[in-house]
Design an enzyme around this catalytic site. Structure first.
Site, PDB file in Angstrom:
ATOM      1  N   CYS A  78       0.857  -1.182   0.000  1.00  0.00           N
ATOM      2  CA  CYS A  78       0.000   0.000   0.000  1.00  0.00           C
ATOM      3  C   CYS A  78       0.897   1.236   0.000  1.00  0.00           C
ATOM      4  O   CYS A  78       2.071   1.154  -0.403  1.00  0.00           O
ATOM      5  CB  CYS A  78      -0.987  -0.017   1.167  1.00  0.00           C
ATOM      6  SG  CYS A  78      -0.225   0.020   2.812  1.00  0.00           S
ATOM      7  N   ASN A  81       2.224   1.468   4.383  1.00  0.00           N
ATOM      8  CA  ASN A  81       2.545   0.187   5.048  1.00  0.00           C
ATOM      9  C   ASN A  81       2.257   0.231   6.553  1.00  0.00           C
ATOM     10  O   ASN A  81       2.926  -0.428   7.336  1.00  0.00           O
ATOM     11  CB  ASN A  81       4.006  -0.239   4.788  1.00  0.00           C
ATOM     12  CG  ASN A  81       4.306  -1.696   5.137  1.00  0.00           C
ATOM     13  OD1 ASN A  81       5.436  -2.040   5.464  1.00  0.00           O
ATOM     14  ND2 ASN A  81       3.322  -2.563   5.085  1.00  0.00           N
ATOM     15  N   CYS A  87      -1.447   0.713   7.398  1.00  0.00           N
ATOM     16  CA  CYS A  87      -2.880   0.391   7.523  1.00  0.00           C
ATOM     17  C   CYS A  87      -3.284  -0.816   6.666  1.00  0.00           C
ATOM     18  O   CYS A  87      -3.475  -1.913   7.178  1.00  0.00           O
ATOM     19  CB  CYS A  87      -3.748   1.596   7.152  1.00  0.00           C
ATOM     20  SG  CYS A  87      -3.711   2.921   8.388  1.00  0.00           S
ATOM     21  N   ARG A  88      -3.433  -0.600   5.342  1.00  0.00           N
ATOM     22  CA  ARG A  88      -4.027  -1.643   4.503  1.00  0.00           C
ATOM     23  C   ARG A  88      -3.127  -2.854   4.299  1.00  0.00           C
ATOM     24  O   ARG A  88      -3.578  -3.994   4.467  1.00  0.00           O
ATOM     25  CB  ARG A  88      -4.431  -1.055   3.136  1.00  0.00           C
ATOM     26  CG  ARG A  88      -5.567  -0.043   3.242  1.00  0.00           C
ATOM     27  CD  ARG A  88      -5.688   0.747   1.957  1.00  0.00           C
ATOM     28  NE  ARG A  88      -4.501   1.580   1.734  1.00  0.00           N
ATOM     29  CZ  ARG A  88      -4.249   2.270   0.631  1.00  0.00           C
ATOM     30  NH1 ARG A  88      -5.104   2.199  -0.368  1.00  0.00           N
ATOM     31  NH2 ARG A  88      -3.162   3.003   0.534  1.00  0.00           N
ATOM     32  N   SER A  89      -1.861  -2.634   3.917  1.00  0.00           N
ATOM     33  CA  SER A  89      -1.049  -3.824   3.588  1.00  0.00           C
ATOM     34  C   SER A  89      -0.648  -4.645   4.814  1.00  0.00           C
ATOM     35  O   SER A  89      -0.624  -5.879   4.718  1.00  0.00           O
ATOM     36  CB  SER A  89       0.159  -3.478   2.708  1.00  0.00           C
ATOM     37  OG  SER A  89       1.056  -2.613   3.338  1.00  0.00           O
ATOM     38  N   ASP A 138      -8.488   3.848   1.623  1.00  0.00           N
ATOM     39  CA  ASP A 138      -7.466   3.977   2.664  1.00  0.00           C
ATOM     40  C   ASP A 138      -8.083   4.466   3.980  1.00  0.00           C
ATOM     41  O   ASP A 138      -8.492   5.618   4.085  1.00  0.00           O
ATOM     42  CB  ASP A 138      -6.397   4.962   2.189  1.00  0.00           C
ATOM     43  CG  ASP A 138      -5.171   4.926   3.079  1.00  0.00           C
ATOM     44  OD1 ASP A 138      -5.275   4.414   4.213  1.00  0.00           O
ATOM     45  OD2 ASP A 138      -4.121   5.408   2.628  1.00  0.00           O
TER      46      ASP A 138
HETATM   47  P1  4NP Z   1      -1.802   2.865   4.160  1.00  0.00           P
HETATM   48  O1  4NP Z   1      -2.359   4.249   4.727  1.00  0.00           O
HETATM   49  O2  4NP Z   1      -1.253   3.139   2.762  1.00  0.00           O
HETATM   50  O3  4NP Z   1      -2.999   1.972   4.104  1.00  0.00           O
HETATM   51  O4  4NP Z   1      -0.734   2.407   5.105  1.00  0.00           O
HETATM   52  C1  4NP Z   1      -1.553   5.388   4.826  1.00  0.00           C
HETATM   53  C2  4NP Z   1      -0.961   5.692   6.029  1.00  0.00           C
HETATM   54  C3  4NP Z   1      -0.191   6.831   6.139  1.00  0.00           C
HETATM   55  C4  4NP Z   1      -0.027   7.669   5.045  1.00  0.00           C
HETATM   56  C5  4NP Z   1      -0.615   7.367   3.842  1.00  0.00           C
HETATM   57  C6  4NP Z   1      -1.380   6.220   3.719  1.00  0.00           C
HETATM   58  N1  4NP Z   1       0.741   8.852   5.164  1.00  0.00           N
HETATM   59  O5  4NP Z   1       0.854   9.574   4.170  1.00  0.00           O
HETATM   60  O6  4NP Z   1       1.283   9.121   6.249  1.00  0.00           O
END
Ligand code: 4NP
Length: 145
Positions: free
Chosen positions: A9, A12, A14-16, A120
Site C-alpha cells: 500500500c 505500510n 494500515c491496509r497492507s 485507505d
Molecule cells: P496505508 O495508509 O497506505 O494503508 O498504510 C496510509 C498511512 C499513512 C499515510 C498514507 C497512507 N501517510 O501519508 O502518512
C-alpha cells in the site's frame, strides 16, 4: 506455485499490514510480507486504530514493521498485491527489466464486491470497512492459489 506473496500500500501502516495479518492467518503455508511505496513510516508498527480493529477480529498485527517497497521485491516474491491503482503504478515504475512477476489489485480477488481498490482507512477512518474488503479479497486470493 505461488508461495511468496507481498502486499503493498502507500504507508505500510494500515491496509497492507492488515492484508498480511489476515492472509497469513488464512494461509499459513504461504510466505507473506508487506511494504509501502512511501518511506514516511519505515520502522513503525501498524497504525494503532488498525491494530485495534484487527485484534477485535482475532488478527494480531503488533509484530509487523513498515518498510519501503524496493525493486528487489520483484525477484523475492511470486505475486505482488496492490491496494489501489496508485500503488500499482508506483510498483510498476520500479519493475526491473526482464521481471515477469505479476502485480495485481487486491480487489480483483473479490469481484462480487464491485470495488476497484481498498479505500485507505488512514483517510476514510473506516477501518471496519477496510477489514471487510481485506477479508473477502484474502479468501478469494487463497481460493485462487
Ligand atoms: P496505508 O495508509 O497506505 O494503508 O498504510 C496510509 C498511512 C499513512 C499515510 C498514507 C497512507 N501517510 O501519508 O502518512
Amino acid at each position: 506455485m505461488t508461495s511468496r506473496i507481498l502486499f503493498v500500500c502507500l504507508g505500510n501502516i494500515c491496509r497492507s499490514p492488515a492484508a498480511e495479518g489476515v492472509f497469513r492467518q488464512m494461509a499459513p503455508e504461504v510466505e507473506t510480507d508487506s511494504a509501502g511505496t512511501g518511506h514516511w513510516h519505515v520502522g513503525e508498527p501498524p497504525y494503532t486504530d488498525m491494530q485495534t480493529a484487527a485484534r477485535a477480529r482475532g488478527v494480531e498485527l503488533a509484530d509487523l514493521r513498515a518498510r519501503q517497497f524496493k525493486p528487489e521485491d520483484f525477484a523475492r516474491f511470486d505475486l505482488i498485491i496492490a491496494m489501489d491503482d496508485a500503488n500499482l503504478c508506483d510498483i510498476e515504475a520500479l519493475r526491473p527489466a526482464g521481471s515477469e512477476t505479476p502485480v495485481r489489485l487486491f480487489t480483483d480477488y473479490a469481484p462480487s464486491l464491485g470495488m476497484d481498490h481498498i479505500p485507505d482507512p488512514y483517510y476514510t477512518r473506516d477501518f471496519e470497512g477496510a477489514l471487510d474488503l481485506i477479508e473477502a479479497a484474502s479468501a478469494g486470493l487463497k481460493a485462487n492459489l
